[in-house]
Design a protein around this motif. Structure first.
Motif, PDB file in Angstrom:
ATOM      1  N   LEU A 258       5.006  10.893   7.014  1.00 50.09           N
ATOM      2  CA  LEU A 258       4.947   9.847   6.004  1.00 50.09           C
ATOM      3  C   LEU A 258       3.497   9.683   5.559  1.00 50.09           C
ATOM      4  CD1 LEU A 258       6.348   7.600   4.397  1.00 50.09           C
ATOM      5  CD2 LEU A 258       6.005   6.086   6.347  1.00 50.09           C
ATOM      6  N   ASN A 259       3.233  10.036   4.319  1.00 52.06           N
ATOM      7  CA  ASN A 259       1.896   9.872   3.744  1.00 52.06           C
ATOM      8  C   ASN A 259       1.955   8.766   2.700  1.00 52.06           C
ATOM      9  OD1 ASN A 259       0.548  12.375   4.950  1.00 52.06           O
ATOM     10  ND2 ASN A 259       2.344  13.255   3.961  1.00 52.06           N
ATOM     11  N   VAL A 260       1.099   7.776   2.842  1.00 57.74           N
ATOM     12  CA  VAL A 260       1.139   6.594   1.984  1.00 57.74           C
ATOM     13  C   VAL A 260      -0.149   6.509   1.181  1.00 57.74           C
ATOM     14  CG1 VAL A 260       1.457   4.090   1.923  1.00 57.74           C
ATOM     15  CG2 VAL A 260       2.592   5.450   3.689  1.00 57.74           C
ATOM     16  N   PRO A 300      10.184  -5.994  10.581  1.00 57.32           N
ATOM     17  CA  PRO A 300      10.744  -4.692  10.968  1.00 57.32           C
ATOM     18  C   PRO A 300      11.738  -4.156   9.935  1.00 57.32           C
ATOM     19  CG  PRO A 300      10.658  -6.147  12.867  1.00 57.32           C
ATOM     20  CD  PRO A 300      10.294  -6.981  11.671  1.00 57.32           C
ATOM     21  N   SER A 301      12.573  -5.042   9.401  1.00 59.71           N
ATOM     22  CA  SER A 301      13.577  -4.585   8.439  1.00 59.71           C
ATOM     23  C   SER A 301      12.930  -4.061   7.162  1.00 59.71           C
ATOM     24  CB  SER A 301      14.555  -5.722   8.114  1.00 59.71           C
ATOM     25  OG  SER A 301      13.859  -6.898   7.730  1.00 59.71           O
ATOM     26  N   SER A 302      11.853  -4.684   6.720  1.00 61.21           N
ATOM     27  CA  SER A 302      11.190  -4.203   5.501  1.00 61.21           C
ATOM     28  C   SER A 302      10.509  -2.861   5.737  1.00 61.21           C
ATOM     29  CB  SER A 302      10.174  -5.233   4.998  1.00 61.21           C
ATOM     30  OG  SER A 302       9.082  -5.370   5.890  1.00 61.21           O
ATOM     31  N   ILE A 303       9.960  -2.668   6.928  1.00 68.67           N
ATOM     32  CA  ILE A 303       9.303  -1.401   7.253  1.00 68.67           C
ATOM     33  C   ILE A 303      10.320  -0.272   7.347  1.00 68.67           C
ATOM     34  CG2 ILE A 303       8.055  -0.179   9.083  1.00 68.67           C
ATOM     35  CD1 ILE A 303       6.539  -2.828   9.579  1.00 68.67           C
ATOM     36  N   PHE A 304      11.439  -0.522   8.028  1.00 64.64           N
ATOM     37  CA  PHE A 304      12.465   0.512   8.123  1.00 64.64           C
ATOM     38  C   PHE A 304      13.115   0.787   6.768  1.00 64.64           C
ATOM     39  CE2 PHE A 304      13.414   0.008  12.951  1.00 64.64           C
ATOM     40  CZ  PHE A 304      12.447   0.961  13.228  1.00 64.64           C
ATOM     41  N   GLU A 305      13.246  -0.239   5.931  1.00 65.01           N
ATOM     42  CA  GLU A 305      13.779  -0.022   4.587  1.00 65.01           C
ATOM     43  C   GLU A 305      12.829   0.857   3.780  1.00 65.01           C
ATOM     44  OE1 GLU A 305      16.485  -0.302   1.397  1.00 65.01           O
ATOM     45  OE2 GLU A 305      16.681  -0.712   3.548  1.00 65.01           O
ATOM     46  N   PHE A 306      11.546   0.633   3.946  1.00 67.72           N
ATOM     47  CA  PHE A 306      10.533   1.463   3.288  1.00 67.72           C
ATOM     48  C   PHE A 306      10.664   2.919   3.726  1.00 67.72           C
ATOM     49  CE2 PHE A 306       6.175   3.261   3.908  1.00 67.72           C
ATOM     50  CZ  PHE A 306       5.911   3.547   2.574  1.00 67.72           C
ATOM     51  N   TYR A 321       2.198   3.048  -2.084  1.00 70.26           N
ATOM     52  CA  TYR A 321       2.116   1.856  -1.231  1.00 70.26           C
ATOM     53  C   TYR A 321       2.930   0.696  -1.820  1.00 70.26           C
ATOM     54  CZ  TYR A 321       0.018  -1.693   1.811  1.00 70.26           C
ATOM     55  OH  TYR A 321      -0.163  -2.687   2.737  1.00 70.26           O
ATOM     56  N   ARG A 322       3.082   0.698  -3.153  1.00 68.26           N
ATOM     57  CA  ARG A 322       3.823  -0.387  -3.792  1.00 68.26           C
ATOM     58  C   ARG A 322       5.290  -0.403  -3.388  1.00 68.26           C
ATOM     59  NH1 ARG A 322       2.999   0.307  -9.946  1.00 68.26           N
ATOM     60  NH2 ARG A 322       3.317   2.487  -9.299  1.00 68.26           N
ATOM     61  N   LEU A 323       5.803   0.735  -2.912  1.00 66.83           N
ATOM     62  CA  LEU A 323       7.180   0.754  -2.425  1.00 66.83           C
ATOM     63  C   LEU A 323       7.312  -0.123  -1.184  1.00 66.83           C
ATOM     64  CD1 LEU A 323      10.092   1.773  -2.456  1.00 66.83           C
ATOM     65  CD2 LEU A 323       9.321   3.817  -1.220  1.00 66.83           C
ATOM     66  N   LEU A 324       6.316  -0.083  -0.307  1.00 67.36           N
ATOM     67  CA  LEU A 324       6.324  -0.952   0.867  1.00 67.36           C
ATOM     68  C   LEU A 324       6.275  -2.412   0.441  1.00 67.36           C
ATOM     69  CD1 LEU A 324       6.179  -1.369   3.935  1.00 67.36           C
ATOM     70  CD2 LEU A 324       3.695  -1.030   3.789  1.00 67.36           C
ATOM     71  N   SER A 547       5.352  -4.721  -9.812  1.00 66.21           N
ATOM     72  CA  SER A 547       5.091  -3.673 -10.793  1.00 66.21           C
ATOM     73  C   SER A 547       5.797  -2.378 -10.432  1.00 66.21           C
ATOM     74  CB  SER A 547       3.581  -3.412 -10.878  1.00 66.21           C
ATOM     75  OG  SER A 547       3.090  -2.969  -9.619  1.00 66.21           O
ATOM     76  N   PHE A 548       6.651  -2.437  -9.399  1.00 65.39           N
ATOM     77  CA  PHE A 548       7.226  -1.189  -8.900  1.00 65.39           C
ATOM     78  C   PHE A 548       8.719  -1.035  -9.182  1.00 65.39           C
ATOM     79  CE2 PHE A 548       8.485   1.886  -5.577  1.00 65.39           C
ATOM     80  CZ  PHE A 548       7.588   2.888  -5.898  1.00 65.39           C
ATOM     81  N   SER A 549       9.445  -2.140  -9.353  1.00 63.04           N
ATOM     82  CA  SER A 549      10.894  -2.039  -9.520  1.00 63.04           C
ATOM     83  C   SER A 549      11.281  -1.201 -10.728  1.00 63.04           C
ATOM     84  CB  SER A 549      11.528  -3.431  -9.622  1.00 63.04           C
ATOM     85  OG  SER A 549      10.938  -4.161 -10.672  1.00 63.04           O
TER      86      SER A 549
END
Length: 555
Positions: A258-260, A300-306, A321-324, A547-549
């Motif tokens: 995973l490269n961010v 944790p849920s947001s990180i795993f969703e990312f 990074y904006r996806l996170l 700005s990512f959606s």
């Protein structure tokens, strides 16, 4: 956990269908020489997630075969991070160092079978003898030592008779192999260093490529899933398994790391940021470490969703990074309680409001329909308030719908007010706005003909909680920190605006007892959480603006 669908689960499905394996058993093998980061979360999600989805077992195994930088601090932090993520190692917690004796026995077995030898080449000589990608290597002058001599030398290596780095034990494979990892790789080296777990019991240590497959086999791991950098090491992994007769499982399979964007994940760089005090620790909210993300307010849920949205493949990619940020923002939209906070306050006095009077207005906790929350809280209102400095403009720009001289706005959930007078200090800075309120419009009640476009938030001065607010941004200005311009250093791209500190913020009274880990939307300002290391400080998790959606919708 729902079963992921990717090339790794396709491999596992085939192994199960053909009866090659009955129960899935995976592992996560971090080296305890630093804190886990967002890239580690991908390896955890894959290994723990797959074991969980298939009803199998998941091990945490510390790869502590290199004593130089390993420490109990990192050991504790790794387990804490795993448990925070919910990735409980139901298969057990192990240490690679616990297998040192077994690794040594296997090394002697290879020597006895003529498959390993003690080599006296220095590190530099070994590199020279190794050859290149286009030229085969040259055999070591000590490659054909007898079994008896090799056993004697190896046992004397263990006994501490030789200086550090003076000898290695090498696997005897193929010096002409197109895979340079197979050109008689070193599998043991002499290192005198105190081990965090074994103390000074050993002065020789197995190298990862030798120890790892043995550890996997001993623990009954079926699928050893690791990052793509180990793909060229897989033939050596299989050589160890086959030549020590440990197979047919485990098998090794690789996925892309995973490269961010706008961050670094090299432990060496992260450690340097900490040691040079460029950040305030491994858990600095700007760091990509899991403890930093936890302190920042990520879940944790947001990180795993990312990780899930970033995908699992064998192809290199750089994830925005904006996806996170999108993942945590989407979660907090429906879960975070709304609160009013004024980060850069100026005073607003309502001149026609009875002196000393206090009212309590019912303000929604989360008006987002998706939150399905109709609860409210009572917020104190008085004639002396604080509003956001940016919500007033003496010379307003076009379409400005907040407060201005002789203009009107609604105070959120309360009265409509009109600005009658602007008070400035000796430097010409606005320090107070004197307004009158339409007292028929309290608690948001509409009055015929009294509609106004602008609504701003506020805090009662007498009831305000003093706080410091920190606005975090990306730590680096360069998008791809893995491809820096020639001659540059990663520190050249540190973002000077990665944190903005706002002292003297005023928060509504309900935030006085806010605890670290709790998340709030500061109305119109972003999502915030109390800092776990500094009482009275709130850090911004993420902005409200998304700005990512649209980027996701276009894919």
């Amino acid at each position: 956990m729902e079963k992921p669908n990717n090339f790794l689960t396709e491999i596992i499905d085939a192994d199960l269908a053909e009866g090659r394996v009955k129960e899935i058993h995976t592992r996560f093998p971090p080296e305890p020489n630093g804190y886990l980061h967002i890239g580690s979360a991908k390896a955890i999600w894959i290994n723990w997630g797959i074991a969980n989805a298939y009803g199998g077992k998941f091990n945490l195994r510390y790869d502590d075969t290199n004593p130089v930088r390993e420490d109990d601090e990192y050991v504790k932090s790794i387990e804490e991070d795993l448990r925070w993520l919910g990735a409980v190692p139901n298969g057990g917690i192990y240490y690679g160092s616990d297998y040192f004796e077994k690794c040594y026995e296997y090394a002697e077995q290879l020597i006895k079978e003529g498959k390993a030898y003690v080599c006296d080449l220095t590190r530099e000589q070994m590199q020279e003898y190794r050859g290149t990608l286009t030229e085969p290597g040259k055999p070591s002058p000590w490659r054909d030592r007898s079994v008896e001599e090799n056993l004697d030398l190896f046992r004397r290596m263990r006994a501490g008779e030789f200086p550090d780095g003076s000898r290695t034990l090498r696997a005897k494979i193929d010096m002409a192999s197109p895979n340079m990892n197979m050109r008689d790789p070193a599998i043991y080296r002499i290192v005198r260093a105190h081990h965090h777990r074994q103390g000074d019991a050993w002065c020789i240590y197995p190298l990862y490529d030798f120890a790892h497959p043995i550890q996997d086999a001993i623990e009954g791991i079926t699928h050893s899933m690791c990052s793509l950098e180990f793909e060229n090491h897989r033939p050596l992994y299989e050589w160890v398994i086959n030549n020590l007769h440990l197979g047919p499982f485990p098998i090794q399979r690789e996925f892309a790391r995973l490269n961010v964007s706008n961050t670094v994940m090299s432990k060496r760089y992260l450690r340097e940021l900490v040691e040079k005090e460029i950040v305030d620790g491994w858990d600095d909210p700007r760091m990509p470490t899991l403890c930093g993300l936890r302190r920042r307010g990520y879940t944790p849920s947001s990180i795993f969703e990312f990780v899930k949205k970033a995908g699992v493949s064998k192809v290199y990619s750089l994830v925005d990074y904006r996806l996170l940020e999108y993942c945590i923002r989407t979660e907090l939209e429906t879960t975070a309680l709304r609160r009013m906070a004024v980060t850069e306050p100026i005073k607003l006095t309502i001149t026609n409001y009875p002196e000393g009077k206090v009212e309590y207005f019912d303000i929604p906790n989360n008006p987002n329909k998706a939150a399905n929350d109709s609860s409210t809280r009572k917020v104190a209102f008085s004639g002396s308030l604080y509003i956001e400095k940016s919500d007033f403009a003496e010379v307003p720009p076009p379409k400005f719908q907040r407060l201005k001289p002789d203009g009107e706005v609604r105070l959120m959930g309360a009265y409509i007010v009109k600005c009658n007078e602007v008070i400035k200090d000796e430097n010409g800075e606005v320090v107070e706005l004197r307004c009158t309120a339409d007292l028929e419009t309290g608690n948001g009640n509409p009055v015929d003909g009294r509609k106004v476009k602008g609504t701003i938030h506020w805090v009662s001065a007498a009831h305000a909680v003093d706080a410091e607010v920190r606005l975090y941004d990306k730590l680096f200005t360069q998008e791809n920190m893995g491809e820096l311009p020639e001659g540059s250093d990663y520190k050249d791209f540190l973002n000077p605006d990665s944190v903005k500190v706002l002292k003297g913020a005023k928060l509504e009274a309900s935030l006085a007892d806010a605890k670290p880990g709790e998340k709030f939307q500061f109305v119109r300002m972003g999502y915030f959480t109390p800092d776990s290391k500094n009482p009275g400080v709130f850090g911004r998790i993420v902005t409200l603006k998304d700005s990512f959606s649209k980027t996701l919708e276009q894919k």
